[in-house]
Write a protein that holds these residues in place. Structure first.
Motif, mmCIF file in Angstrom:
data_model
loop_
_atom_site.group_PDB
_atom_site.id
_atom_site.type_symbol
_atom_site.label_atom_id
_atom_site.label_comp_id
_atom_site.label_asym_id
_atom_site.label_seq_id
_atom_site.Cartn_x
_atom_site.Cartn_y
_atom_site.Cartn_z
ATOM 1 N N THR A 270 0.793 -0.906 -0.047
ATOM 2 C CA THR A 270 0.164 -0.205 0.139
ATOM 3 C C THR A 270 1.431 0.999 0.027
ATOM 4 N N GLN A 271 0.920 2.195 -0.171
ATOM 5 C CA GLN A 271 1.225 4.124 -0.315
ATOM 6 C C GLN A 271 1.933 3.702 1.570
ATOM 7 N N LYS A 272 0.996 2.948 2.439
ATOM 8 C CA LYS A 272 1.755 3.185 3.210
ATOM 9 C C LYS A 272 3.008 2.374 4.115
ATOM 10 N N ASP A 273 2.219 1.312 3.302
ATOM 11 C CA ASP A 273 3.636 0.166 3.497
ATOM 12 C C ASP A 273 4.787 0.527 2.891
ATOM 13 N N LEU A 274 4.925 0.846 1.800
ATOM 14 C CA LEU A 274 5.903 2.049 0.385
ATOM 15 C C LEU A 274 7.009 2.963 1.693
ATOM 16 N N PHE A 275 5.591 3.669 1.859
ATOM 17 C CA PHE A 275 6.169 5.071 2.573
ATOM 18 C C PHE A 275 6.903 4.652 3.844
#
Length: 296
Positions: A270-275
């Motif tokens: 997800t965007q959160k995982d990646l960041f």
């Protein structure tokens, strides 16, 4: 007489045909339906696709490119044909866009008339969409560095993930934090701090490739999205950023370096995982003594 104006290819100086031989173009019903469809959206990309579909229904169109000051949009495959017409769109005596039409074969007189009518109907919806796009881009820009801002980063990150899910591709994320930046503000004031931030923005723009994107995330923190990238390319660009920083006059004057956290998109991210993964790598870089990069 307005319907007889501009019945020529604006990309050339020669008339395509005389107004005396003007053949019939769209019917009143077709013209009305076209105007309604072109008025249905102010989103630039959606409007361009609506217009392209209208053209394809009536003409043998292979591709279309719309060029305007801030960007360009291409739909279709222009390599299929060399029959291209360029036509300007003018508002208040100024050209605000140029449309390049690529056709499978040369247009006959009636098809040329239809093209000119459709092009004219496209003028006002496109002008509104370009103005809307320009305002939106201004809202997504960091005005100090001219990079994208945090909202722009989040929008671009969402697009990258969506595209990679569709195409089974990957991309890289760099999270960058400037080392010792606070000391510049404390010792020399915020004006010099702004000069340092602008210099950093310039370094990033010269470090990434044409297909990549750079953002000021906030304060002295920056991010880069690296299209079609992997750990090796992430490392190359991270090294390039640090090398160019060491050669920049303003950054070198204040002995400003940076710490970089690198990661590559994974299918389930997800965007959160990646960041979060890139942010943890940034923390490791800072814990390792700063002025370095770490990958996760």
């Amino acid at each position: 007489m307005e319907q007889f104006n501009q019945l020529y290819d604006n990309g050339t100086s020669e008339a395509l045909y005389s107004v005396d031989a003007q053949p019939a173009g769209l019917s009143q019903a077709e013209a009305h339906a076209t105007v309604q469809k072109l008025s249905s959206s102010i989103d630039l990309h959606r409007l361009a696709n609506i217009y392209f579909e209208q053209l394809k229904q009536k003409l043998h169109l292979d591709a279309m490119t719309i060029k305007f000051p801030m960007n360009s949009i291409t739909i279709g495959d222009s390599s299929l044909s060399s029959n291209q017409k360029s036509m300007d769109l003018v508002n208040n005596h100024q050209t605000f866009a140029t449309v390049y039409y690529t056709f499978r074969k040369s247009l006959n007189l009636r098809e040329s008339t239809i093209l000119n009518e459709l092009h004219r109907y496209f003028k006002y919806p496109l002008n509104n969409a370009v103005e809307h796009y320009s305002l939106k881009q201004m809202a997504l820009k960091d005005h100090l560095t001219s990079l994208g801002n945090r909202a722009s980063f989040e929008e671009a990150l969402h697009r990258q993930i969506s595209a990679c899910k569709r195409n089974s591709q990957t991309f890289g994320l760099l999270v960058i934090d400037m080392d010792k930046f606070k000391k510049v503000n404390d010792s020399y004031g915020h004006q010099e701090g702004d000069n340092v931030l602008m210099a950093m923005g310039d370094v990033l723009l010269h470090s990434i490739r044409d297909m990549d994107f750079a953002f000021r995330f906030g304060g002295d923190e920056f991010c880069c999205l690296l299209t079609d990238s992997d750990n090796r390319i992430n490392s190359i660009i991270a090294k390039r950023i640090q090398q160019l920083m060491s050669k920049n006059t303003i950054l070198n004057k204040h002995q400003i370096s940076c710490s970089i956290g690198c990661t590559t998109y994974l299918e389930a991210d997800t965007q959160k995982d990646l960041f979060n993964r890139a942010d943890k790598a940034l923390y490791l870089a800072k814990e390792s003594g700063r002025s370095c990069f770490r990958a996760a």
